[in-house]
Design a protein around this motif. Structure first.
Motif, short mmCIF file in Angstrom:
data_model
loop_
_atom_site.label_atom_id
_atom_site.label_comp_id
_atom_site.label_asym_id
_atom_site.label_seq_id
_atom_site.Cartn_x
_atom_site.Cartn_y
_atom_site.Cartn_z
N LYS A 224 0.78 -1.29 -0.17
CA LYS A 224 0.04 -0.08 0.03
C LYS A 224 1.11 1.26 -0.17
O LYS A 224 1.88 1.29 0.64
CB LYS A 224 -0.91 0.08 1.31
N GLU A 225 0.43 2.26 -0.51
CA GLU A 225 0.92 3.61 -0.88
C GLU A 225 1.59 3.97 0.74
O GLU A 225 0.66 4.05 1.38
CB GLU A 225 0.42 4.48 -1.82
N GLY A 226 2.74 4.39 0.54
CA GLY A 226 3.42 4.92 2.12
C GLY A 226 3.51 4.00 2.97
O GLY A 226 4.07 4.52 4.05
N SER A 227 3.05 2.69 3.01
CA SER A 227 3.18 1.91 3.94
C SER A 227 4.64 1.51 4.40
O SER A 227 5.54 1.33 3.17
CB SER A 227 2.65 0.56 3.86
N PRO A 228 5.33 1.74 5.58
CA PRO A 228 6.80 1.53 5.78
C PRO A 228 7.15 -0.05 5.64
O PRO A 228 6.55 -0.95 5.99
CB PRO A 228 6.96 2.14 7.41
N PHE A 229 8.40 -0.24 5.46
CA PHE A 229 9.15 -1.53 5.41
C PHE A 229 10.16 -1.56 6.61
O PHE A 229 10.71 -0.52 7.09
CB PHE A 229 9.81 -1.66 4.31
N THR A 230 9.77 -2.65 7.30
CA THR A 230 10.67 -3.04 8.69
C THR A 230 11.68 -4.01 8.24
O THR A 230 11.63 -4.78 7.16
CB THR A 230 9.81 -3.50 9.63
N GLU A 231 12.90 -4.05 9.20
CA GLU A 231 13.82 -5.07 8.99
C GLU A 231 13.31 -6.52 8.72
O GLU A 231 13.86 -7.12 7.89
CB GLU A 231 14.88 -4.73 9.98
N ASP A 232 12.65 -6.70 9.61
CA ASP A 232 11.94 -8.31 9.61
C ASP A 232 11.30 -8.60 8.49
O ASP A 232 11.60 -9.54 7.80
CB ASP A 232 11.34 -8.46 10.90
N GLN A 233 10.47 -7.73 7.74
CA GLN A 233 9.79 -7.99 6.56
C GLN A 233 11.00 -8.02 5.35
O GLN A 233 10.94 -8.80 4.49
CB GLN A 233 8.86 -6.71 6.25
N LEU A 234 11.89 -7.20 5.32
CA LEU A 234 12.96 -7.31 4.32
C LEU A 234 13.91 -8.64 4.48
O LEU A 234 14.19 -9.30 3.73
CB LEU A 234 14.00 -6.23 4.30
N TYR A 235 14.23 -8.98 5.65
CA TYR A 235 14.94 -10.24 5.94
C TYR A 235 13.91 -11.46 5.51
O TYR A 235 14.45 -12.49 4.83
CB TYR A 235 15.13 -10.20 7.45
N ARG A 236 12.69 -11.35 5.57
CA ARG A 236 11.90 -12.70 5.41
C ARG A 236 11.87 -12.59 4.11
O ARG A 236 11.53 -13.87 3.25
CB ARG A 236 10.56 -12.36 6.19
N MET A 237 11.83 -11.72 3.20
CA MET A 237 11.62 -11.56 1.78
C MET A 237 13.07 -12.43 1.04
O MET A 237 12.87 -13.07 0.27
CB MET A 237 11.89 -10.07 1.15
N GLY A 238 14.15 -12.13 1.89
CA GLY A 238 15.53 -12.74 1.17
C GLY A 238 15.57 -14.27 1.65
O GLY A 238 16.03 -14.96 0.84
N THR A 239 14.80 -14.56 2.78
CA THR A 239 14.87 -15.96 3.12
C THR A 239 13.63 -16.79 2.89
O THR A 239 13.67 -18.06 3.07
CB THR A 239 15.23 -16.00 4.89
#
Length: 484
Positions: A224-239
């Motif tokens: 969704k537009e403007g929704s922030p990304f957190t470190e746990d979300q980015l980590y889970r994308m990579g793994t």
């Protein structure tokens, strides 16, 4: 993997996924394979008309040929986009599929659409199959997206955490595994061209060096537009950490410092805080909180320039794993000629395709470095190159020692026969010759006989082995022709 309460929700309302499967195919049947691809409505991809078919990528996404031309260095461009099959390089054949299926897992069913398939005939008998997938539901939580990717990429499910996913065809109601979907439903004609290793079971006998029998996952995700990304979300994308076997969201690490260190080596945050790209050995994912209308060029680049950048480095990884596997299977006593052929192969590979710099743009160079680091390419190359040359040097020394020993004995025979004189017994060999004469020889005549016969036999052995090696070498060269 442990469950945790530190997982933040992220709603995704559009996702473009790709799953890339490496294959080993029979080079001698390449022309036949191309004919069958053409008969099955696969079209040869050419850079000058790459934007004509919008069905390939979905959502009216196009990839401009000019963008591809300007992204890569000139000596790379000609190999990635050959204009004909006769030119060396990556020959891509693409077909729109536009069929819907359901993936049933636990108590959930996710409807998805296979947009298109690429079959890319890369050099040296390596091929890649790319399946482009788009979820049909407009909104999904990130955990469900990652859970889908985690299970769809598993072609041969062996671990308990990977089992249970079934693909259902809405038309017939038939239930398929991912392997059956790819090689019985979508591309059954590929099977006969795929090489298999007799030592291994299952489909992936074709690439005995391939890691864990899973496809590489790639995706462009819109939140969704403007929704922030957190470190746990980015980590889970990579793994690709989605949902555990008991239906709970999970993350495979609980230590925030560990997650931060992991992201330091895998996260491309040039366009933060709105867009991030994660590159790992399992996945290549871009996530953004900007609307698709404003990200059309970025999506086009992801499907075009970034796709080829990834593909080239994934090819590097497959080739280097192939070298490592093949030299580990060498029979030390018998395969000295095979070592030479491997050295020739890695020399051709490194001189024609293996480059440190592939892109003219700063973002392309940054992604190139991330691919090389995530795939451990430089260490693999150094290890393979050094090992092969050390192996070749050791076998050359061993062969040289054997030859020196044979020449030593031949020299001794020559000297001894010269001292005694061949005429001691040569006259007795003239017809008519009987074996009875041998039993009347004196000690010196016996020495002369043994020396003469031994020298002749050793000379004949050297001649036969030398010409035999030359013949075997020529046969291997004819058999091991490497299309580049």
């Amino acid at each position: 993997m442990r469950k945790t309460n530190l997982v933040n929700n992220l709603d995704i309302y559009r996702s473009h996924m790709s799953f890339i499967l490496p294959l080993g195919y029979d080079i001698s049947k390449k022309n036949e394979l191309v004919e069958i691809l053409n008969k099955n409505s696969y079209s040869f991809f050419q850079i000058d008309d790459s934007s004509r078919n919008m069905d390939i990528y979905g959502e009216k996404i196009t990839v401009e040929g000019k963008e591809l031309e300007q992204y890569f260095l000139p000596y790379i461009e000609g190999k990635l986009f050959p204009s004909t099959l006769k030119e060396n390089g990556f020959h891509r054949y693409t077909k729109p599929i536009l069929k819907s299926f359901n993936l049933k897992l636990r108590d959930k069913s996710m409807s998805f659409r296979i947009q298109s398939i690429d079959v890319i005939l890369a050099p040296f008998g390596i091929a890649f199959m790319t399946i482009r997938v788009q979820l049909e539901s407009q909104e999904n939580e990130l955990s469900n997206i990652l859970d889908f990717m985690h299970h769809f990429r598993v072609v041969e499910s062996k671990l308990k955490e990977e089992q249970g996913a079934i693909i259902v065809c809405p038309e017939s109601g038939s239930r398929l595994t991912v392997s059956e979907l790819l090689f019985e439903r979508l591309s059954p004609f590929l099977r006969k061209f795929i090489l298999h290793d007799d030592k291994l079971n299952g489909y992936f006998g074709s690439l005995p060096y391939f890691e864990d029998e899973r496809m590489y996952a790639s995706a462009f995700l819109f939140s969704k537009e403007g929704s922030p990304f957190t470190e746990d979300q980015l980590y889970r994308m990579g793994t690709l950490d989605g949902i555990s076997s008991d239906g709970e969201k999970f993350i495979s690490a609980n230590n925030p410092d560990y997650i931060r260190r992991y992201l330091n080596g895998t996260l491309h945050d040039r366009w933060a805080p709105n867009t991030y790209t994660v590159v790992t050995e399992h996945a290549f994912i871009t996530a953004t909180n900007i609307s698709p209308e404003d990200m059309s060029r970025e999506v086009s680049q992801f499907m075009g320039t970034h796709y080829y950048n990834f593909l080239l480095h994934y090819f590097y990884k497959m080739m280097l794993l192939r070298f490592a596997y093949e030299y580990s299977e060498i029979n030390w006593e018998k395969d000295d000629e095979y070592v030479k052929s491997l050295i020739k192969l890695i020399t051709l590979f490194s001189s024609w395709y293996f480059f440190q710099e592939v892109s003219t743009r700063s973002e392309g160079k940054e992604l190139t470095k991330m691919f090389r680091d995530s795939f451990n390419i430089d260490n693999l190359f150094n290890d393979v190159n050094n090992t092969l040359h050390e192996l070749y040097k050791s076998q050359e020394n061993e062969a040289s020692n054997r030859m020196n020993m044979l020449l030593f004995f031949l020299t001794v025979f020559t000297v001894v026969s010269g001292i005694y004189g061949m005429n001691l017994v040569v006259e007795d060999w003239e017809s008519p010759f009987t074996l009875n004469k041998i039993f009347t020889y004196t000690f010196l005549e016996w020495v002369s006989l043994i020396t003469a016969v031994g020298g002749i036999g050793l000379s004949a052995y050297l001649i036969v082995t030398t010409f035999g090696k030359i013949a075997i070498s020529k046969l291997r060269k004819n058999k091991m022709k490497y299309p580049m």
